[in-house]
Design a protein around this motif. Structure first.
Motif, PDB file in Angstrom:
ATOM      1  N   ILE B 472      -3.326  14.918  -2.102  1.00 45.00           N
ATOM      2  CA  ILE B 472      -3.609  15.595  -0.948  1.00 45.00           C
ATOM      3  C   ILE B 472      -2.376  16.163  -0.106  1.00 45.00           C
ATOM      4  O   ILE B 472      -1.564  15.105  -0.196  1.00 45.00           O
ATOM      5  N   LEU B 473      -2.699  17.122   0.872  1.00 43.80           N
ATOM      6  CA  LEU B 473      -1.419  17.542   1.341  1.00 43.80           C
ATOM      7  C   LEU B 473      -1.163  16.889   2.674  1.00 43.80           C
ATOM      8  O   LEU B 473      -0.120  17.255   3.464  1.00 43.80           O
ATOM      9  N   THR B 474      -2.052  15.651   3.069  1.00 46.54           N
ATOM     10  CA  THR B 474      -1.645  15.255   4.422  1.00 46.54           C
ATOM     11  C   THR B 474      -1.598  13.737   4.309  1.00 46.54           C
ATOM     12  O   THR B 474      -1.911  12.993   3.386  1.00 46.54           O
ATOM     13  N   THR B 477      -0.573   9.709   1.765  1.00 43.19           N
ATOM     14  CA  THR B 477      -0.843  10.111   0.439  1.00 43.19           C
ATOM     15  C   THR B 477       0.275  11.226  -0.003  1.00 43.19           C
ATOM     16  O   THR B 477       0.808  11.067  -0.984  1.00 43.19           O
ATOM     17  N   THR B 479       3.150  11.891   1.581  1.00 36.78           N
ATOM     18  CA  THR B 479       4.368  11.527   1.478  1.00 36.78           C
ATOM     19  C   THR B 479       4.912  10.568   0.273  1.00 36.78           C
ATOM     20  O   THR B 479       5.925  10.772  -0.200  1.00 36.78           O
ATOM     21  N   ILE B 498       3.774  18.468  -8.008  1.00 37.00           N
ATOM     22  CA  ILE B 498       2.681  17.840  -7.054  1.00 37.00           C
ATOM     23  C   ILE B 498       1.687  18.890  -7.116  1.00 37.00           C
ATOM     24  O   ILE B 498       2.038  19.916  -6.446  1.00 37.00           O
ATOM     25  N   GLU B 499       0.422  18.729  -7.350  1.00 34.85           N
ATOM     26  CA  GLU B 499      -0.745  19.592  -7.040  1.00 34.85           C
ATOM     27  C   GLU B 499      -1.319  18.809  -6.024  1.00 34.85           C
ATOM     28  O   GLU B 499      -2.105  17.898  -5.984  1.00 34.85           O
ATOM     29  N   SER B 500      -1.501  19.560  -4.706  1.00 30.61           N
ATOM     30  CA  SER B 500      -2.158  19.063  -3.558  1.00 30.61           C
ATOM     31  C   SER B 500      -3.501  19.804  -3.579  1.00 30.61           C
ATOM     32  O   SER B 500      -3.460  20.861  -3.536  1.00 30.61           O
ATOM     33  N   SER B 501      -4.252  19.257  -2.851  1.00 25.62           N
ATOM     34  CA  SER B 501      -5.491  20.055  -2.599  1.00 25.62           C
ATOM     35  C   SER B 501      -6.219  19.258  -1.367  1.00 25.62           C
ATOM     36  O   SER B 501      -5.714  18.371  -0.587  1.00 25.62           O
ATOM     37  N   ASP B 502      -7.450  19.639  -0.968  1.00 28.29           N
ATOM     38  CA  ASP B 502      -8.220  18.718  -0.185  1.00 28.29           C
ATOM     39  C   ASP B 502      -8.875  17.777  -0.673  1.00 28.29           C
ATOM     40  O   ASP B 502      -9.011  17.630  -2.002  1.00 28.29           O
ATOM     41  N   VAL B 503      -9.602  16.982   0.109  1.00 24.60           N
ATOM     42  CA  VAL B 503     -10.185  15.789  -0.415  1.00 24.60           C
ATOM     43  C   VAL B 503     -11.355  15.967  -1.579  1.00 24.60           C
ATOM     44  O   VAL B 503     -11.306  15.478  -2.326  1.00 24.60           O
ATOM     45  N   ALA B 504     -12.116  17.109  -1.063  1.00 23.32           N
ATOM     46  CA  ALA B 504     -13.332  17.436  -2.097  1.00 23.32           C
ATOM     47  C   ALA B 504     -12.593  17.799  -3.546  1.00 23.32           C
ATOM     48  O   ALA B 504     -13.159  17.446  -4.346  1.00 23.32           O
ATOM     49  N   THR B 505     -11.618  18.758  -3.647  1.00 25.26           N
ATOM     50  CA  THR B 505     -11.017  19.154  -4.776  1.00 25.26           C
ATOM     51  C   THR B 505     -10.441  17.809  -5.601  1.00 25.26           C
ATOM     52  O   THR B 505     -10.809  17.569  -6.539  1.00 25.26           O
ATOM     53  N   TYR B 507     -11.354  14.681  -5.246  1.00 22.38           N
ATOM     54  CA  TYR B 507     -12.412  13.998  -5.927  1.00 22.38           C
ATOM     55  C   TYR B 507     -13.230  14.475  -7.114  1.00 22.38           C
ATOM     56  O   TYR B 507     -13.446  13.651  -7.997  1.00 22.38           O
ATOM     57  N   CYS B 521      -2.677   6.306  -1.408  1.00 28.80           N
ATOM     58  CA  CYS B 521      -2.086   5.376  -0.018  1.00 28.80           C
ATOM     59  C   CYS B 521      -3.032   5.476   0.930  1.00 28.80           C
ATOM     60  O   CYS B 521      -3.763   6.160   1.108  1.00 28.80           O
TER      61      CYS B 521
END
Lengths: 321, 639, 303
Positions: B472-474, B477, B479, B498-505, B507, B521
């Motif tokens: 995720i982007l924040t 986790t 870093t 790195i493929e980042s998304s929000d929590v829902a994605t 999951y 993390c």
């Protein structure tokens, strides 16, 4: 005129329908669903022992396992009966919150636009009247300062300055304008400034070009020829006519603001629809998203219609078909 | 104005820029802060609950005439002393057993009444039914202070389990029947707390086919509908087998007792949606209509609380501030008295700076090694299906680097179970093991790097491979994903994106096994017992183990530890598990253990940092002392 | 319809601007003389393009801006002139490389978005009738959905990558661009010379290519310049909302986002340097756009 209004109003219907379909389709293809998040608490680190069976069970309970067109039809039917539904995440009726939050956002947008207007119009006039002089450049750069920074940067810098230089922040605990106006203003003035700062460039630019245009029009030339002072020409003739497009464009801009002040609302803790929207997106709470988007879309379209009508009244050259 | 001086527009731009620069620097307060001094600053500022010697709670019966529950006491070695900053100052955990401190009780009369507290919290409440909720921040933190459990962790000595609604309890000879004797208490509507309420609550927690987030562990011990009312204030509760960790679970803050006459009328939705619908017996009463979403909620004192003179606060208001910078700024200017729940990972890296910025008003406090950093491999897909690949990818990671750079010193290297739990798991012992070795100069051992490369080559990837890190982007986790990517590229020539998304994605991908590696993390432990790790990371058909990694031997050990009452033998079982996990290379490989941090005003007294974030959520033991002495800056929070 | 868009007015041929190198040179000099502010903007834009190319060729203080090279959050020093970031990377190299990323995102989304907007706008206007009416409703709908919802959902669907950020920005800018183009084309259609062309029996394609397109070119250039700055800002905002480019991509917005999650003590250098770069870049593109507008828009060509 009446036919025009009726025609425009009728066109609202397909547009709103398209809006809802777009949102529904988006929410349908976006990965992740509310059921999953409810069971994991929407925290990346808390999703440990959620059983996948429980997720499926909750999906069924929330009706998320139905085919998308059935979900849409159900939602639409409820909507037509005036029922905006219950938030999937909070399980409380959406309507309970929407009104108050909408008013808050409108207040913020009005204050932001107002501040932008107060600063930007003089800047725009200066740059038009003194086109291609130092004054023009200065006022244009000033107007551009806000647009050249992401809103969140402005918001963070304002917060830092208030907290670390002045050791002060607007009081927590949002107060309504009509209950505690003073507290409310303390809370709203900084987000409004951030919005105004960002919108300066737009309004100033419109003012400038609109002024440049009118000042070249025949009647302004005539006024000049008649020997009116420059101030008289600008104030009495040019500005009066130049204001029309400024107000019009600001009107459209206002509509855009209603759905677009999310970041400012989040950082400055303003409980408006932007905050509600981002929360709903994070939770994949499409019931809330739909309600907010439909409301914003309807208001924006209505606003645009009103602006067009006013425009027509003020500018007799426009003919409605 | 007439004379045209040659002020070029570029000069204007330069002036503007420099003004902005000055402005920004000014607001940064000289901006000379160095990088966090990791090991020196973390330890003394920490008021954490003792060293990490034996993270299993050692329940020592109730405060009154309770017979020592043999099963419960069996959990582990007596744990470290709590709350003493001397113990916390120890930089590295050890396994030496420490005497349990005699429970301090005189604080009850020393407490001072008054003041409505203001807390800052990050997450919105979601579901108000504690039995249902799957998350600390959306359920327990907002809803917890309204209720009591049957038994609880002693708030001033978090190692100890004491009675809550139960005044005392007995355990049968064979350890399978518990009898609880209730204290005289009232629900906040004035009705007495009866034995039938307790039975109702236990059955509600274990209701078949109902979602039970954090309370589902009780099902392991208690069979639905088997508890009985003996009389108005006595409950008989049989359990399935003599269990080492039954009391540890029952004392968890999630095992709340509800009034039957209120909760029995509610649907699950009604219990979840609206805090007004439910009442409890707890120290605080939810203030009706005070929940403004994404904004605040409020509690007021329960004047009829059965543990009078507690609680001490008149009430408290929680402000929900998503943006961390804004939350820190709020604390900086004194608009709030602390973070809520006092220790949460959200603010860990900021609290020491905050202590300096506020001239010592806000005190930093830390809870040590309560969250995990690690690599989640999708062990069903290539190349991660090869244990050698998983080992190689884990072995190149310098855990010290993770601790220094990602956790900013607020953590330690560790392994599969709670730091220092198994006998061979002290940090010193770890440094002997592959993956942890250091060279003479303190850098990561070349031997480990070579071994990792050898394993990868042996698995068929001598030139490395390319793949995806899902993140995720924040937060940490994001870093740690970046640092891990960098290490893998540097040491193993892996080309990861790195493929980042929000929590829902995230999951959604996790659930459907649509990922390669997820760099995790901050995953928090719930209970101070290693069985918690088994529950959270090795359960079958759960999200964190969606590929159902296990082995027959591992399952056997899992089952055996639950029934083993002898603490030494149980520890031995976990040691075997550690060995097994080292050989079999599971889907999750740890890269560090992290502390959680928070901050409280120095005038808030008597907060003792518990062993996990999920404990002691009633806040009925803390008070505000206007005349408290401010300790020197840099010493952290002192209870 | 009474809708007017300020960037969409006027419309006499502007193609002489792009007829050939001498003309282009002359108009550049002309621009610099009459619009010094715009010229400065243009110069900065050129410098940025140069920096972008150089950093792409790894001419950087630290050649790999993705690599962790030192301790975290070091203050500026001779070794790391802008300090180091959250995992110990050289901020200067990242910010410089961020020029490449930002221009890639900016130019990419502007070229795709505005071109697509033009094609769709012109096609729809010329198709007319029901198709146009229906298409305009879709545009209306897109316009009235808060841009954030669109961007966030698109990023969630597609996953984070620079190209997907471009796509999200494109979809966000499409509706307003189509609007502007449409009103432009509607104005042009009524112009005398177009009517004349139609009268002598020119085919619609011919009218579009010979008369409409060149006239739209001025609008195209102006809009492209403005939207370039806009795209850079949107990219930053997406990062802040947690759905932007992958976190290790050294986009200015990404670096700023990391800074915004720190207290000023640790984050100030991360905030200042990329902040200045964004600021200069967006400012430059905007003044350049203003100047182009003044020059290319015939109604303002008086002076």
């Amino acid at each position: 005129m009446t036919t025009y209004i009726v025609r425009r109003l009728l066109l609202f219907i397909p547009t709103i329908l398209i809006v809802t379909i777009i949102i529904f389709l988006l929410m349908w293809i976006v990965p992740g669903d509310t059921a999953m998040l409810i069971l994991t608490g929407n925290d990346p680190n808390e999703g440990g022992r959620v059983s996948l069976e429980d997720v499926e069970r909750l999906r069924a309970k929330l009706g998320l396992d139905r085919p998308v067109h059935i979900q849409y039809a159900d939602w639409l039917w409820d909507m037509l009966r005036g029922d905006l539904g219950e938030s999937l995440w909070y399980q409380t009726p959406v309507i309970d919150e929407l009104g108050g939050r909408f008013v808050t956002t409108v207040q913020l947008a009005v204050m932001g636009m107002g501040l932008a207007f107060i600063i930007a119009v003089p800047l725009g006039i200066i740059s038009a009247v003194k086109q291609d002089t130092k004054l023009d450049y200065i006022s244009r750069i000033v107007a551009l300062l806000g647009i050249a920074m992401p809103t969140f940067l402005i918001a963070i810098v304002v917060t830092y300055v208030l907290a670390y230089v002045f050791d002060w922040l607007p009081p927590l605990d949002y107060a309504n304008l009509w209950e505690q106006p003073l507290t409310n203003l303390q809370q709203m003035v900084f987000p409004a400034l951030a919005i105004a700062f960002h919108d300066l460039a737009f309004t100033a630019r419109v003012t400038r070009s609109s002024m440049l245009e009118t000042m070249r029009d025949d009647y302004v030339r005539t006024a000049r020829a008649k020997g009116l002072t420059e101030m008289g020409v600008i104030g009495r003739h040019a500005l009066k006519n130049a204001l029309l497009p400024i107000i019009t464009v600001s009107g459209y801009q206002f509509g855009r603001l209603l759905g677009g002040v999310v970041i400012v609302e989040v950082i400055f803790l303003v409980p408006g629809i932007g905050n509600m929207l981002i929360d709903a997106i994070i939770h994949r709470d499409f019931v809330v998203i739909q309600a907010v988007v439909v409301l914003v879309a309807a208001v924006v379209m209505f606003l645009n219609l009103v602006i067009d009508l006013i425009y027509g009244v003020l500018d007799p050259r426009i003919r409605y078909q | 104005m007439k004379r045209r001086r040659k002020t070029t527009p570029s000069a204007l731009i330069l002036i503007t820029i420099s003004l902005t620069l000055v402005f920004l620097i000014a607001c940064g307060g000289a901006a000379t802060a160095p990088a966090p001094e990791s090991d020196t600053s973390a330890a003394p500022a920490s008021a954490a609950a003792g060293s990490q010697s034996a993270p299993t709670a050692a329940p020592s019966g109730s405060s009154s005439q309770a017979s020592q529950p043999t099963a419960a006491a069996a959990a582990a070695q007596p744990a470290a002393s709590s709350g003493s900053s001397a113990a916390a100052a120890e930089p590295t955990p050890t396994v030496q057993p420490v005497e349990v401190q005699a429970p301090e009780t005189d604080w009850v009369t020393r407490g001072k009444h008054g003041r409505t507290m203001k807390w800052v919290a990050r997450n919105n409440p979601g579901f108000w039914d504690v039995h249902y909720g799957a998350s600390l921040t959306t359920t327990l933190t907002p809803s917890g202070p309204r209720f009591n459990q049957l038994v609880e962790y002693n708030p001033v000595n978090p190692e100890e389990i004491i009675g809550d609604l139960a005044e005392s309890w007995d355990v049968s000879e064979d350890g399978t029947v518990y009898t609880f004797y209730l204290a005289e208490a009232n629900w906040t509507d004035g009705q007495p707390v009866k034995a039938s309420d307790i039975v109702y609550s236990l059955d509600r927690i274990t209701l078949p086919d109902a979602f039970r987030g954090r309370t589902n562990s009780l099902r392991n011990f208690y069979e639905h509908k088997t508890a009985e009312v003996i009389d108005e204030r006595t409950v008989r509760m049989p359990i399935k087998f003599p269990a080492a960790t039954f009391m540890v679970n029952l004392a968890s803050d999630y095992m709340k007792m509800y009034p039957e006459h209120v909760a029995g009328q509610l649907t699950q939705e009604d219990a979840n949606c609206c805090p007004e619908n439910m009442i409890g017996s707890g120290p605080f009463i939810f203030k009706d209509g005070s929940w403004q979403k994404q904004e605040a909620y409020e509690y007021v004192r329960n004047d009829d609380y059965f543990k009078a003179p507690r609680p001490y606060f008149d009430g408290f208001k929680v402000f929900l501030i998503q943006d961390v910078a804004r939350a820190i700024a709020t604390l900086k200017v004194g608009q709030a008295d602390g973070t809520y729940y006092p220790v949460l990972s959200t603010y860990t890296e900021f609290v020491e700076q905050l202590e300096h910025d506020t001239d010592g008003r806000m005190r930093a406090l830390f809870m040590e090694n309560v969250q995990r950093a690690g690599l989640n491999f999708n062990w069903l897909v290539e190349p991660y299906d090869d244990p050698r690949v998983r080992t190689a990818l884990w072995m190149v990671i310098d855990q010290e680097e993770i601790v220094e750079k990602i956790l900013r010193g607020n953590g330690t290297v560790g392994t599969h179970f709670h730091v220092g739990f198994a006998p061979n798991e002290s940090v010193e012992a770890l440094y002997e093991l592959p993956g942890y070795r250091r060279d003479a100069d303190g850098a990561k051992a070349q031997a480990d790097l070579d071994e990792a490369r050898r394993l990868l080559a042996e698995a068929g990837y001598p030139e490395g491979f390319s793949g995806t890190i899902t993140s995720i982007l924040t937060g940490c986790t994001a870093t740690s994903a970046q640092l891990v990517k960098d290490i893998w590229k540097r040491e193993l020539n892996l080309e990861m994106t790195i493929e980042s998304s929000d929590v829902a994605t995230l999951y959604a991908k996790w659930r459907s096994n649509d990922y390669g590696v997820i760099v995790g993390c901050g995953s928090g432990i719930i209970l101070p017992d290693p069985s918690d790790i088994l529950n959270q990371w090795y359960g079958l058909d759960t999200m964190r183990n969606s590929g159902n990694w296990t082995t027959t031997e591992f399952e056997a050990l899992k089952a055996a530890q639950a029934k083993e009452l002898d603490p030494d033998k149980r520890k031995e079982l976990f040691s075997q598990m550690v060995e097994l996990l080292r050989d079999e290379v599971p889907h999750y490989l740890p890269t560090g253990w992290m502390h959680a941090g928070g901050t409280l005003d120095y005038r808030i007294r008597n907060y003792h940092v518990p062993r996990t974030i999920q404990m002691i959520h009633k806040l009925d033991h803390m008070w505000w002392d206007e005349d408290a002495e401010k300790p020197p800056i840099g010493t952290g929070y002192q209870p | 319809m009474a809708t007017r868009d300020i960037t969409a007015e006027g419309g006499s041929p502007a193609r002489n601007v792009l007829l050939g190198i001498p003309a282009a040179y002359r108009s550049t000099v002309d621009l610099a003389r009459r619009k010094p502010l715009g010229a400065v903007g243009g110069a900065i834009a050129l410098i940025l393009i140069f920096v972008a190319i150089a950093s792409r060729l790894a001419i950087l203080p630290v050649p790999d801006p993705y690599a962790s090279v030192g301790d975290i959050f070091l203050s500026p020093s001779p070794e790391y002139p802008m300090g180091t970031d959250v995992i110990g990377r050289d901020i200067l190299s990242r910010v410089l490389y961020g020029t490449w990323i930002s221009l890639y995102v900016g130019l990419g989304s502007v070229l795709i978005g505005i071109t697509a907007g033009f094609v769709l706008g012109i096609t729809s206007t010329y198709a007319g009738g029901f198709v146009d009416l229906a298409f305009q409703r879709v545009v209306d709908a897109l316009m009235s959905i808060p841009g954030l919802i669109l961007a966030l959902s698109i990023m969630a669907v597609l996953g984070s990558s620079l190209n997907n950020v471009i796509l999200a920005i494109v979809i966000g800018m499409l509706a307003p661009v189509i609007r502007t183009v449409r009103s432009q084309v509607l104005t042009l259609k009524e112009m005398d010379y177009v009517t004349a062309a139609r009268a002598i029996g020119a085919r619609p394609q011919r009218i579009v290519f010979r008369h409409i397109m060149p006239n739209c070119l001025a609008i195209y250039i102006i809009m492209a310049t403005y939207y370039l700055g806009f795209a850079i800002i949107i990219e930053a905002s997406l990062s802040f909302l947690g759905v932007g480019a992958p976190p290790d991509e050294p986009s200015w917005g990404g670096i700023l986002t990391v800074a915004s999650r720190e207290t000023p003590e640790t984050g100030i250098w991360l905030l200042v340097f990329p902040g200045i770069f964004i600021f200069i870049a967006v400012l430059a593109f905007n003044v350049l756009g203003d100047a182009l507008r003044d020059v290319l828009d015939p109604r303002l060509r008086g002076r």
